[in-house]
Design an enzyme around this catalytic site. Structure first.
Site, short mmCIF file in Angstrom:
data_model
loop_
_atom_site.label_atom_id
_atom_site.label_comp_id
_atom_site.label_asym_id
_atom_site.label_seq_id
_atom_site.Cartn_x
_atom_site.Cartn_y
_atom_site.Cartn_z
N HIS A 167 66.19 71.69 60.45
CA HIS A 167 66.51 72.55 61.58
C HIS A 167 67.42 73.70 61.18
CE1 HIS A 167 66.16 68.51 63.90
NE2 HIS A 167 64.97 69.08 63.80
N LYS A 204 77.67 74.30 59.93
CA LYS A 204 77.85 72.91 60.36
C LYS A 204 78.80 72.20 59.39
CE LYS A 204 73.13 72.62 62.10
NZ LYS A 204 71.83 71.95 61.97
N TYR A 259 78.79 66.18 63.88
CA TYR A 259 79.00 67.45 63.22
C TYR A 259 79.51 68.52 64.17
CZ TYR A 259 74.10 68.33 64.60
OH TYR A 259 72.92 68.45 65.28
N LYS A 299 58.57 67.31 67.91
CA LYS A 299 58.98 68.66 67.49
C LYS A 299 59.02 68.77 65.96
CE LYS A 299 63.28 71.10 67.42
NZ LYS A 299 64.61 71.26 67.99
N ASP A 300 59.60 67.76 65.30
CA ASP A 300 59.75 67.83 63.84
C ASP A 300 58.41 67.67 63.10
OD1 ASP A 300 62.44 68.32 64.07
OD2 ASP A 300 63.07 66.29 63.55
#
Length: 182
Positions: free
Chosen positions: A62, A72, A132, A167-168
């Site tokens: 992502h 991040k 994160y 989605k992935d």
């Protein structure tokens, strides 16, 4: 805190000093003064926390397009992950290169992922919690991804048949991904 630069330019592995005894441990997980000393002057605006119930869950790769790209600072609260970052900055000497590290509740390492990197991880044990900090808010219109098993990248994931979100599964190959980082 020990800071180790990784082979992709700008990424750092952070290893805190852990003070432990029979009661448990204490560690400093973030220190703004230290971050400023190393030039990592990020203002974090959002914390994210995920739970993956089983091993072999893969989330990623992502990223968010500029101007909503995110830096991040990733750590594992419980469990363990194989964490991967991919340099997607077109002008970078490490463009298209990836690095994988193990982050766990035991090694207490953290990964600093600068803007211009795609990020993903695979859980290694059950009930893994990943936490994160990000320096930009989530922006659905800037949200993008790259297919986790793109053969051009050759990422050495610890699983061949991971559990993925819908989605992935549908992210484009690296060669077809929308990238706007220089």
């Amino acid at each position: 805190m020990k800071l180790t630069p990784l082979k992709v330019e700008g990424a750092l592995l952070l290893e805190p000093v852990v003070h432990g005894d029979h009661r448990g441990f204490f560690m400093e997980s973030y220190n703004e003064n230290l971050m400023q000393q190393i030039g990592a002057n990020y203002v974090y605006v959002q914390d994210n926390h995920s739970l993956s119930a089983e091993p072999g869950i893969l989330r990623g790769l992502h990223y968010q397009l500029a101007p909503k790209a995110q830096t991040k600072l990733v750590r594992v609260l419980t469990g363990a992950i194989y964490d991967v970052i991919l340099d997607i900055r077109k002008g970078s000497p490490t463009f298209g290169q990836w690095v994988g590290v193990i982050l766990s509740e035991y090694n207490k390492r953290q990964l600093l992922v600068p803007k211009g990197f795609a990020h993903g991880f695979c859980t290694l044990v059950p009930n893994t919690q990943v936490f994160y900090k990000v320096d930009e808010y989530y922006s659905p219109e800037h949200d993008r991804g790259i297919l986790w098993n793109d053969p051009e990248l050759g990422i050495d994931w610890p699983v061949s048949e991971p559990q993925l979100s819908d989605k992935d599964r549908q992210h484009p190959l690296f060669a077809d991904a929308e990238l706007n980082f220089d």
